[in-house]
Design a protein around this motif. Structure first.
Motif: not given
Length: 254
Positions: A155-159, A165-168, A174-184
């Protein structure tokens, strides 16, 4: 006359997590419209003496069936291409852009000249990526750990807790590395896991649960949202094109 078909081949790259692929579409070949599904990856594609960057997709990308010719490419694992290219992934999300829009034209001209002279552009592109990686260094180990955790179905929370890392912070990186947030990213990787199981012949409901969906209906919704199609249509298309598989993920001509 015998039918001409497109020919797609891929192999693991010597660059960690990457895949080298080639696609040849001869003149007069039969090529129907196809969708390339999101997979969290980015590609650097050599085609018609151009270098094109395929950014991370959030939805299916429709390939123009009129495209003909040959291309060679390297598909980077999530989080790798932004380091090599020096561009945050979110700036390329759902886009295909010429490398000249990101790098100085002289540097791109040198690289395209090298590829144009090569008897094996795919191998030359891989050598470039390896050399570039040696100069830039590996991706951020924290975001690499995030991608690995989500790929394994965490899950995103456990990861986030695992990498500290905190949520923010997690969302920004994630935006910089993957292009979108961890949930996406988690949704995209889960869909890819499910489809890999479906392609082995596993029933939809079992594939859905094994991949981490709550049930088959959940997988069907994700398929519509992310791929723009149904499970049945996807399986039928895969069966119809089994002799000429298309590159997965964002790997496609511009």
């Amino acid at each position: 006359m015998p039918r001409r078909h497109q020919r797609y081949q891929e192999r693991p790259s010597r660059l960690d997590g990457a895949v080298v692929w080639t696609l040849d579409v001869p003149p007069g070949s039969e090529l129907s419209a196809r969708s390339v599904l999101p997979d969290g990856c980015m590609d650097l594609i050599w085609t018609a003496r151009r270098l094109v960057v395929a950014g991370p997709d959030t939805h299916a990308f429709e390939v123009d069936p009129r495209n003909r010719g040959s291309c060679a490419a390297i598909r980077f694992a999530p989080g790798t291409a932004p380091v090599l290219l020096g561009v945050p992934a979110h700036e390329l999300r759902d886009h295909r852009v010429d490398l000249t829009e990101l790098w100085p034209r002289r540097a791109v001209a040198t690289l395209t000249g090298r590829l144009g002279r090569s008897a094996d552009p795919a191998a030359a592109l891989e050598e470039f990526a390896l050399a570039r990686s040696a100069d830039t260094g590996p991706p951020d180990p924290l975001t690499a750990a995030v991608a690995d955790g989500l790929r394994r179905g965490r899950s995103v929370a456990s990861t986030a807790a695992e990498v500290g890392l905190g949520a923010r912070q997690l969302h920004r990186r994630s935006l910089a590395a993957f292009g979108y947030g961890p949930k996406t990213l988690a949704r995209i990787l889960r869909l890819q896991r499910a489809l890999a199981l479906v392609r082995t012949g596993l029933p939809y409901a079992e594939a859905a649960c094994a991949a981490g969906c709550t049930d088959q209906a959940h997988l069907a919704r994700e398929m519509r949202d992310l791929a723009g199609t149904t499970l049945g249509a996807y399986v039928a298309s895969a069966a119809a094109n089994n002799d000429t598989p298309h590159p997965s993920g964002s790997s496609t001509t511009a």
